[in-house]
Design a protein around this motif. Structure first.
Motif, PDB file in Angstrom:
ATOM      1  N   LEU A   1       0.843  -1.186   0.000  1.00 28.66           N
ATOM      2  CA  LEU A   1       0.000   0.000   0.000  1.00 28.66           C
ATOM      3  C   LEU A   1       0.882   1.241   0.000  1.00 28.66           C
ATOM      4  CD1 LEU A   1      -2.889   1.215   0.244  1.00 28.66           C
ATOM      5  CD2 LEU A   1      -2.488   1.301   2.712  1.00 28.66           C
ATOM      6  N   PHE A   2       0.637   2.130  -0.935  1.00 28.53           N
ATOM      7  CA  PHE A   2       1.273   3.436  -0.949  1.00 28.53           C
ATOM      8  C   PHE A   2       0.444   4.345  -0.051  1.00 28.53           C
ATOM      9  CE2 PHE A   2       3.165   1.512  -4.556  1.00 28.53           C
ATOM     10  CZ  PHE A   2       4.323   2.211  -4.858  1.00 28.53           C
ATOM     11  N   VAL A   3       1.117   5.117   0.788  1.00 21.51           N
ATOM     12  CA  VAL A   3       0.438   6.012   1.730  1.00 21.51           C
ATOM     13  C   VAL A   3       0.894   7.434   1.452  1.00 21.51           C
ATOM     14  CG1 VAL A   3       0.021   6.583   4.155  1.00 21.51           C
ATOM     15  CG2 VAL A   3       0.321   4.178   3.465  1.00 21.51           C
ATOM     16  N   ASP A   4      -0.048   8.266   1.025  1.00 19.61           N
ATOM     17  CA  ASP A   4       0.210   9.669   0.721  1.00 19.61           C
ATOM     18  C   ASP A   4       0.020  10.479   1.998  1.00 19.61           C
ATOM     19  OD1 ASP A   4       0.050  12.386  -0.181  1.00 19.61           O
ATOM     20  OD2 ASP A   4      -0.432  11.628  -2.186  1.00 19.61           O
ATOM     21  N   LEU A   5       1.065  11.140   2.458  1.00 18.80           N
ATOM     22  CA  LEU A   5       1.045  11.854   3.727  1.00 18.80           C
ATOM     23  C   LEU A   5       0.789  13.353   3.584  1.00 18.80           C
ATOM     24  CD1 LEU A   5       4.119   9.932   4.986  1.00 18.80           C
ATOM     25  CD2 LEU A   5       1.857   9.801   6.036  1.00 18.80           C
ATOM     26  N   ARG A   6       0.548  13.807   2.377  1.00 15.25           N
ATOM     27  CA  ARG A   6       0.312  15.242   2.165  1.00 15.25           C
ATOM     28  C   ARG A   6      -1.085  15.624   2.639  1.00 15.25           C
ATOM     29  NH1 ARG A   6       0.590  15.899  -3.678  1.00 15.25           N
ATOM     30  NH2 ARG A   6      -0.377  13.844  -3.563  1.00 15.25           N
ATOM     31  N   ASP A   7      -1.323  16.914   2.777  1.00 16.37           N
ATOM     32  CA  ASP A   7      -2.652  17.343   3.211  1.00 16.37           C
ATOM     33  C   ASP A   7      -3.605  17.388   2.021  1.00 16.37           C
ATOM     34  OD1 ASP A   7      -2.753  19.993   2.021  1.00 16.37           O
ATOM     35  OD2 ASP A   7      -1.504  20.717   3.651  1.00 16.37           O
ATOM     36  N   VAL A   8      -4.887  17.514   2.318  1.00 13.85           N
ATOM     37  CA  VAL A   8      -5.930  17.424   1.307  1.00 13.85           C
ATOM     38  C   VAL A   8      -5.736  18.453   0.183  1.00 13.85           C
ATOM     39  CG1 VAL A   8      -7.564  18.873   2.581  1.00 13.85           C
ATOM     40  CG2 VAL A   8      -8.423  17.189   0.947  1.00 13.85           C
ATOM     41  N   ARG A   9      -5.290  19.646   0.506  1.00 15.78           N
ATOM     42  CA  ARG A   9      -5.097  20.673  -0.526  1.00 15.78           C
ATOM     43  C   ARG A   9      -4.008  20.264  -1.514  1.00 15.78           C
ATOM     44  NH1 ARG A   9      -6.092  22.573   4.190  1.00 15.78           N
ATOM     45  NH2 ARG A   9      -3.929  22.778   4.810  1.00 15.78           N
ATOM     46  N   GLU A  10      -2.930  19.695  -1.023  1.00 16.03           N
ATOM     47  CA  GLU A  10      -1.850  19.247  -1.901  1.00 16.03           C
ATOM     48  C   GLU A  10      -2.326  18.118  -2.812  1.00 16.03           C
ATOM     49  OE1 GLU A  10       2.297  19.370   0.325  1.00 16.03           O
ATOM     50  OE2 GLU A  10       0.718  18.602   1.659  1.00 16.03           O
ATOM     51  N   ILE A  11      -3.071  17.204  -2.247  1.00 14.65           N
ATOM     52  CA  ILE A  11      -3.558  16.055  -3.016  1.00 14.65           C
ATOM     53  C   ILE A  11      -4.557  16.497  -4.073  1.00 14.65           C
ATOM     54  CG2 ILE A  11      -4.908  13.925  -2.838  1.00 14.65           C
ATOM     55  CD1 ILE A  11      -3.494  13.531  -0.074  1.00 14.65           C
ATOM     56  N   GLU A  12      -5.474  17.384  -3.703  1.00 12.93           N
ATOM     57  CA  GLU A  12      -6.455  17.871  -4.675  1.00 12.93           C
ATOM     58  C   GLU A  12      -5.780  18.643  -5.804  1.00 12.93           C
ATOM     59  OE1 GLU A  12      -9.268  20.038  -2.296  1.00 12.93           O
ATOM     60  OE2 GLU A  12     -10.410  18.224  -1.823  1.00 12.93           O
ATOM     61  N   ARG A  13      -4.723  19.373  -5.493  1.00 13.18           N
ATOM     62  CA  ARG A  13      -4.044  20.194  -6.497  1.00 13.18           C
ATOM     63  C   ARG A  13      -3.239  19.347  -7.487  1.00 13.18           C
ATOM     64  NH1 ARG A  13      -1.731  23.496  -3.209  1.00 13.18           N
ATOM     65  NH2 ARG A  13       0.245  22.401  -3.013  1.00 13.18           N
ATOM     66  N   LEU A  14      -2.540  18.339  -7.002  1.00 14.07           N
ATOM     67  CA  LEU A  14      -1.616  17.596  -7.857  1.00 14.07           C
ATOM     68  C   LEU A  14      -2.015  16.155  -8.154  1.00 14.07           C
ATOM     69  CD1 LEU A  14       1.786  18.725  -6.310  1.00 14.07           C
ATOM     70  CD2 LEU A  14       0.760  19.497  -8.445  1.00 14.07           C
ATOM     71  N   GLY A  15      -2.870  15.569  -7.329  1.00  6.81           N
ATOM     72  CA  GLY A  15      -3.113  14.134  -7.436  1.00  6.81           C
ATOM     73  C   GLY A  15      -2.002  13.397  -6.709  1.00  6.81           C
ATOM     74  N   GLY A  16      -1.926  12.091  -6.909  1.00  3.10           N
ATOM     75  CA  GLY A  16      -0.924  11.294  -6.227  1.00  3.10           C
ATOM     76  C   GLY A  16      -0.643  10.006  -6.978  1.00  3.10           C
ATOM     77  N   ILE A  17      -0.006   9.093  -6.316  1.00  8.93           N
ATOM     78  CA  ILE A  17       0.346   7.808  -6.922  1.00  8.93           C
ATOM     79  C   ILE A  17      -0.894   6.925  -6.956  1.00  8.93           C
ATOM     80  CG2 ILE A  17       1.754   5.727  -6.649  1.00  8.93           C
ATOM     81  CD1 ILE A  17       3.934   7.537  -5.421  1.00  8.93           C
ATOM     82  N   GLN A  18      -1.103   6.301  -8.074  1.00  9.50           N
ATOM     83  CA  GLN A  18      -2.260   5.450  -8.322  1.00  9.50           C
ATOM     84  C   GLN A  18      -2.574   4.527  -7.146  1.00  9.50           C
ATOM     85  OE1 GLN A  18      -1.582   2.894 -11.711  1.00  9.50           O
ATOM     86  NE2 GLN A  18      -2.841   1.309 -10.843  1.00  9.50           N
TER      87      GLN A  18
END
Length: 138
Positions: A38-55
């Motif tokens: 499992l990949f775990v994205d530790l960024r905050d919601v604003r960062e994730i909404e702006r850029l997306g993340g790893i599938q």
């Protein structure tokens, strides 16, 4: 009264780097389709909404990680008991370095830190995907 000696971020990062395992973008990419990872994205919601993340990554902001890892917490996430391997990442690898050490302190096994974070992921020509941030994860 207990007094804690102050530390600098560089010292705390060095201590974390001494006990965690880094994984390269190439090796991490090879685990994208591994059902035990499992990949775990530790960024905050604003960062994730702006850029997306790893599938397929699970979103857990760094500031909530302690609560998500502790089975006695009302914010505990079962996902942290369901996989054999966890790859933590953030934008540049600093938060994920600290988070990987923290997860190990909470007893999580096989925790890896994506070396260089999303910056390295993108530099290697890898794509980002929109990620779903569930209301319970905010």
């Amino acid at each position: 009264m207990n007094v804690i000696s102050p530390k600098r971020l560089s010292q705390i990062l060095s201590e974390a780097e001494a006990v965690i395992t880094q994984i390269s973008v190439t090796d991490a990419r090879n685990l994208l389709d591994d059902p035990d990872t499992l990949f775990v994205d530790l960024r905050d919601v604003r960062e994730i909404e702006r850029l997306g993340g790893i599938q397929g990554a699970h979103c857990c902001a760094r500031g909530l990680l302690e609560f998500a890892l502790d089975p006695e917490s009302p914010y505990f996430r079962e996902v942290f008991t369901q996989y054999k391997n966890y790859i933590f990442y953030c934008d540049n690898g600093l938060r994920s370095t600290l988070a990987a050490k923290l997860a190990m302190q909470f007893g999580l096994q096989n925790v890896l830190c994506l070396s260089g974070g999303l910056e390295a992921w993108l530099e290697a020509g890898r794509r980002l995907e929109p990620l779903r941030w569930a209301a319970s994860e905010e």
